[in-house]
Design a protein around this motif. Structure first.
Motif, PDB file in Angstrom:
ATOM      1  N   THR A 144       0.894  -1.133   0.040  1.00 13.28           N
ATOM      2  CA  THR A 144      -0.126  -0.022  -0.069  1.00 13.28           C
ATOM      3  C   THR A 144       0.922   1.325  -0.115  1.00 13.28           C
ATOM      4  O   THR A 144       0.382   2.169  -0.938  1.00 13.28           O
ATOM      5  N   ALA A 145       1.955   1.422   0.797  1.00 18.53           N
ATOM      6  CA  ALA A 145       3.044   2.434   1.019  1.00 18.53           C
ATOM      7  C   ALA A 145       3.412   2.610  -0.408  1.00 18.53           C
ATOM      8  O   ALA A 145       3.490   3.823  -1.004  1.00 18.53           O
ATOM      9  N   LEU A 146       3.942   1.849  -1.042  1.00 25.51           N
ATOM     10  CA  LEU A 146       4.378   1.752  -2.425  1.00 25.51           C
ATOM     11  C   LEU A 146       3.602   2.363  -3.481  1.00 25.51           C
ATOM     12  O   LEU A 146       3.867   3.202  -4.288  1.00 25.51           O
ATOM     13  N   ARG A 147       2.492   1.949  -3.379  1.00 28.64           N
ATOM     14  CA  ARG A 147       1.266   2.228  -4.388  1.00 28.64           C
ATOM     15  C   ARG A 147       0.947   3.732  -4.147  1.00 28.64           C
ATOM     16  O   ARG A 147       0.616   4.559  -5.224  1.00 28.64           O
ATOM     17  N   VAL A 148       0.600   4.121  -2.950  1.00 25.73           N
ATOM     18  CA  VAL A 148      -0.137   5.421  -2.752  1.00 25.73           C
ATOM     19  C   VAL A 148       1.240   6.334  -3.048  1.00 25.73           C
ATOM     20  O   VAL A 148       1.084   7.421  -3.646  1.00 25.73           O
ATOM     21  N   LEU A 149       2.382   6.086  -3.020  1.00 31.38           N
ATOM     22  CA  LEU A 149       3.601   7.086  -3.128  1.00 31.38           C
ATOM     23  C   LEU A 149       3.637   7.147  -4.669  1.00 31.38           C
ATOM     24  O   LEU A 149       3.806   8.245  -5.003  1.00 31.38           O
ATOM     25  N   ARG A 150       3.504   6.149  -5.479  1.00 35.77           N
ATOM     26  CA  ARG A 150       3.508   6.076  -6.722  1.00 35.77           C
ATOM     27  C   ARG A 150       2.210   6.919  -7.479  1.00 35.77           C
ATOM     28  O   ARG A 150       2.509   7.670  -8.308  1.00 35.77           O
ATOM     29  N   GLU A 151       1.215   6.310  -6.800  1.00 33.46           N
ATOM     30  CA  GLU A 151      -0.039   7.376  -7.415  1.00 33.46           C
ATOM     31  C   GLU A 151      -0.060   8.588  -7.230  1.00 33.46           C
ATOM     32  O   GLU A 151      -0.439   9.606  -8.091  1.00 33.46           O
ATOM     33  N   VAL A 152       0.457   9.238  -5.901  1.00 40.49           N
ATOM     34  CA  VAL A 152       0.288  10.780  -5.412  1.00 40.49           C
ATOM     35  C   VAL A 152       1.486  11.351  -6.436  1.00 40.49           C
ATOM     36  O   VAL A 152       1.307  12.530  -6.457  1.00 40.49           O
ATOM     37  N   GLY A 153       2.488  10.836  -7.089  1.00 37.07           N
ATOM     38  CA  GLY A 153       3.312  11.429  -7.686  1.00 37.07           C
ATOM     39  C   GLY A 153       4.436  12.137  -7.115  1.00 37.07           C
ATOM     40  O   GLY A 153       4.896  13.098  -7.950  1.00 37.07           O
ATOM     41  N   VAL A 154       4.610  12.188  -5.813  1.00 38.11           N
ATOM     42  CA  VAL A 154       5.559  12.891  -5.318  1.00 38.11           C
ATOM     43  C   VAL A 154       7.027  12.460  -5.431  1.00 38.11           C
ATOM     44  O   VAL A 154       7.321  11.319  -5.627  1.00 38.11           O
ATOM     45  N   ARG A 155       7.831  13.528  -5.793  1.00 38.21           N
ATOM     46  CA  ARG A 155       9.305  13.557  -6.231  1.00 38.21           C
ATOM     47  C   ARG A 155      10.229  13.731  -5.128  1.00 38.21           C
ATOM     48  O   ARG A 155      10.103  14.531  -4.360  1.00 38.21           O
ATOM     49  N   PRO A 156      11.583  13.236  -5.381  1.00 38.53           N
ATOM     50  CA  PRO A 156      12.532  13.594  -4.389  1.00 38.53           C
ATOM     51  C   PRO A 156      12.801  15.076  -4.388  1.00 38.53           C
ATOM     52  O   PRO A 156      12.569  15.800  -5.669  1.00 38.53           O
ATOM     53  N   GLY A 157      13.002  15.631  -3.264  1.00 37.33           N
ATOM     54  CA  GLY A 157      13.133  17.046  -3.218  1.00 37.33           C
ATOM     55  C   GLY A 157      11.837  17.895  -2.790  1.00 37.33           C
ATOM     56  O   GLY A 157      11.675  18.928  -2.451  1.00 37.33           O
ATOM     57  N   GLN A 158      10.461  17.056  -3.081  1.00 36.02           N
ATOM     58  CA  GLN A 158       9.282  17.642  -2.731  1.00 36.02           C
ATOM     59  C   GLN A 158       8.870  17.266  -1.097  1.00 36.02           C
ATOM     60  O   GLN A 158       9.557  16.586  -0.697  1.00 36.02           O
ATOM     61  N   THR A 159       7.690  17.682  -0.642  1.00 36.19           N
ATOM     62  CA  THR A 159       7.074  17.548   0.415  1.00 36.19           C
ATOM     63  C   THR A 159       5.810  16.926   0.587  1.00 36.19           C
ATOM     64  O   THR A 159       5.097  17.462  -0.117  1.00 36.19           O
ATOM     65  N   LEU A 160       5.761  15.733   1.303  1.00 37.19           N
ATOM     66  CA  LEU A 160       4.567  15.099   1.348  1.00 37.19           C
ATOM     67  C   LEU A 160       3.829  14.872   2.566  1.00 37.19           C
ATOM     68  O   LEU A 160       4.623  15.060   3.615  1.00 37.19           O
TER      69      LEU A 160
ATOM     70  N   VAL B 135       3.337  22.207   0.837  1.00 34.45           N
ATOM     71  CA  VAL B 135       3.029  20.953   0.774  1.00 34.45           C
ATOM     72  C   VAL B 135       2.813  20.414  -0.748  1.00 34.45           C
ATOM     73  O   VAL B 135       1.878  21.368  -1.560  1.00 34.45           O
ATOM     74  N   ASP B 136       3.382  19.644  -1.225  1.00 26.18           N
ATOM     75  CA  ASP B 136       3.375  19.164  -2.791  1.00 26.18           C
ATOM     76  C   ASP B 136       2.331  18.274  -2.805  1.00 26.18           C
ATOM     77  O   ASP B 136       1.971  18.173  -3.902  1.00 26.18           O
ATOM     78  N   ALA B 137       2.156  17.371  -2.029  1.00 26.46           N
ATOM     79  CA  ALA B 137       1.112  16.073  -2.394  1.00 26.46           C
ATOM     80  C   ALA B 137       0.675  15.946  -0.530  1.00 26.46           C
ATOM     81  O   ALA B 137       1.391  16.090   0.315  1.00 26.46           O
TER      82      ALA B 137
ATOM     83  N   ASP C 263      13.958   7.256   2.384  1.00 25.59           N
ATOM     84  CA  ASP C 263      14.954   6.597   1.628  1.00 25.59           C
ATOM     85  C   ASP C 263      15.111   7.092  -0.057  1.00 25.59           C
ATOM     86  O   ASP C 263      16.181   7.173  -0.582  1.00 25.59           O
ATOM     87  N   ARG C 264      13.896   7.824  -0.470  1.00 24.77           N
ATOM     88  CA  ARG C 264      13.921   8.381  -1.847  1.00 24.77           C
ATOM     89  C   ARG C 264      14.300   9.881  -1.940  1.00 24.77           C
ATOM     90  O   ARG C 264      13.976  10.605  -2.874  1.00 24.77           O
ATOM     91  N   GLY C 265      14.440  10.524  -0.697  1.00 26.89           N
ATOM     92  CA  GLY C 265      14.893  11.960  -0.578  1.00 26.89           C
ATOM     93  C   GLY C 265      13.625  12.828  -0.740  1.00 26.89           C
ATOM     94  O   GLY C 265      13.629  13.857  -1.201  1.00 26.89           O
ATOM     95  N   ILE C 266      12.553  12.201  -0.284  1.00 27.24           N
ATOM     96  CA  ILE C 266      11.302  13.061  -0.248  1.00 27.24           C
ATOM     97  C   ILE C 266      11.065  13.577   1.261  1.00 27.24           C
ATOM     98  O   ILE C 266      11.062  12.622   2.340  1.00 27.24           O
ATOM     99  N   ALA C 267      10.834  14.705   1.380  1.00 29.03           N
ATOM    100  CA  ALA C 267      10.563  15.402   3.095  1.00 29.03           C
ATOM    101  C   ALA C 267       9.208  15.033   3.179  1.00 29.03           C
ATOM    102  O   ALA C 267       8.288  15.078   2.456  1.00 29.03           O
ATOM    103  N   VAL C 268       8.860  14.556   4.566  1.00 30.92           N
ATOM    104  CA  VAL C 268       7.521  14.416   5.026  1.00 30.92           C
ATOM    105  C   VAL C 268       7.067  15.351   6.350  1.00 30.92           C
ATOM    106  O   VAL C 268       8.086  15.314   7.070  1.00 30.92           O
ATOM    107  N   ILE C 269       5.929  15.694   6.259  1.00 29.43           N
ATOM    108  CA  ILE C 269       5.267  16.394   7.427  1.00 29.43           C
ATOM    109  C   ILE C 269       4.308  15.101   7.759  1.00 29.43           C
ATOM    110  O   ILE C 269       3.517  14.924   6.922  1.00 29.43           O
ATOM    111  N   GLY C 270       4.153  14.714   8.882  1.00 29.35           N
ATOM    112  CA  GLY C 270       3.292  14.027   9.560  1.00 29.35           C
ATOM    113  C   GLY C 270       2.489  14.326  10.547  1.00 29.35           C
ATOM    114  O   GLY C 270       2.941  14.762  11.362  1.00 29.35           O
ATOM    115  N   THR C 271       1.100  13.796  10.606  1.00 29.48           N
ATOM    116  CA  THR C 271       0.101  14.184  11.676  1.00 29.48           C
ATOM    117  C   THR C 271      -0.292  13.081  12.348  1.00 29.48           C
ATOM    118  O   THR C 271      -0.552  11.926  11.831  1.00 29.48           O
ATOM    119  N   ALA C 272      -0.142  13.135  13.766  1.00 29.37           N
ATOM    120  CA  ALA C 272      -0.657  11.852  14.577  1.00 29.37           C
ATOM    121  C   ALA C 272      -0.648  12.495  16.054  1.00 29.37           C
ATOM    122  O   ALA C 272      -0.791  13.817  16.286  1.00 29.37           O
TER     123      ALA C 272
END
Length: 297
Positions: free
Chosen positions: A125-141, A201-203, A160-169
């Protein structure tokens, strides 16, 4: 053998531990003596009858997609595996003493059966949604509901792919998100403003189904930059609901690579005996999970 089953759609109380006939491996399959089974939100969505389009079933039905264990039966055409091999993968009716897998891989060194059972569906699921949302290295998810199994995988794969992440929890999981490489913030009142203060936020991914689709569209500026795996109402707002699995064998191969390189580790928050599947479902539905829940056999 013992197997968890349900004869009607409903809450956790419809789950029963029953005596059932042992399944057998068909062509291209292996059967395992199950050591642990992963508990996924899709399991209780199936139990409630929510996702019959993607997961058609007939009642009574077994439960569970993910499992780890020891190969004890090899189907016709299977090569490279033999009885006694420790594997993890995806199949059907995995809340049981024996289960047939249609996709599997050897358990990486250093991973317990309990840990391994938590990976297959969440990594796919993680690999699929990362692919579908189209976020790229250097962008923020932005990941809404980032501390569960899929969120834990997304954060580490993105890092691992060089994508920055903001997470809510929730407040209790802020340090956990930071340990996985995310910039963390809490949900609840004012969360959109808190995210804006953290940058562009890019995606965005909705992993919790907590009614935040409109806010995610607002933050990204485009419904096509948002993917949900948890809000069935997302398509009405122009957001894609991702519910159809991609290649599980490919996902397992990537999971093995990431685990072996020390780039992916998903903790088991709680393990339950098979007889307590109903409690595991109730806890999963309550949310606030850190990592994974599994059943042990």
């Amino acid at each position: 053998m013992k197997r968890v089953s349900f004869a009607e759609f409903g809450g956790p109380d419809v789950l029963r531990l029953i005596d059932a006939e042992e399944p057998h491996a068909g062509p291209g399959q292996v059967r395992i003596a199950v050591r642990a089974a992963g508990v996924n939100p899709v399991d209780w969505r199936i139990r409630e009858g929510q996702v019959l389009g993607a997961h058609p079933i007939s009642l009574p039905s077994g439960v569970g997609l993910d499992a780890s264990g020891v190969v004890d039966e090899v189907g016709e055409g299977v090569t490279g595996f033999e009885v006694g091999d420790p594997v993890f993968g995806e199949g059907s009716s995995t809340y049981a003493e024996f289960a047939v897998l249609s996709a599997w891989a050897r358990i990486p060194a250093g991973l317990t059966f309990e840990e391994a059972a938590g990976y297959p569906s969440v990594v796919e699921t993680a690999l699929r949604v990362l692919r579908e949302v189209g976020v790229r290295p250097g962008q923020t998810l932005l990941v809404s509901g980032a501390s569960g199994g899929v969120g834990s995988a997304v954060l580490q794969i993105a890092r691992d792919r060089g994508i920055a992440v903001i997470g809510t929890a929730g407040a209790a999981n802020q340090d956990y998100l930071r340990s996985l490489g995310a910039v963390a913030t809490t949900y609840g009142e004012g969360w959109v403003a808190r995210v804006r203060q953290l940058g562009r936020v890019d995606a965005a991914l909705d992993l919790a189904g907590s009614g935040v689709i409109r806010e995610l569209i607002e933050l990204t500026g485009d419904p096509e930059k948002v993917i949900s795996i948890a809000d069935l109402g997302a398509p009405a707002l122009g957001v894609r609901f991702s519910g159809v699995a991609g290649s599980v064998p490919d996902a397992l191969a990537e999971a093995v690579d990431l685990i072996s390189r020390g780039r992916l580790r998903i903790p088991v928050e709680k393990a339950y005996p098979l007889a307590e599947a109903a409690a595991a479902h109730a806890d999963s539905q309550a949310g606030h999970t850190r990592g994974r829940r599994v059943l042990t056999v």
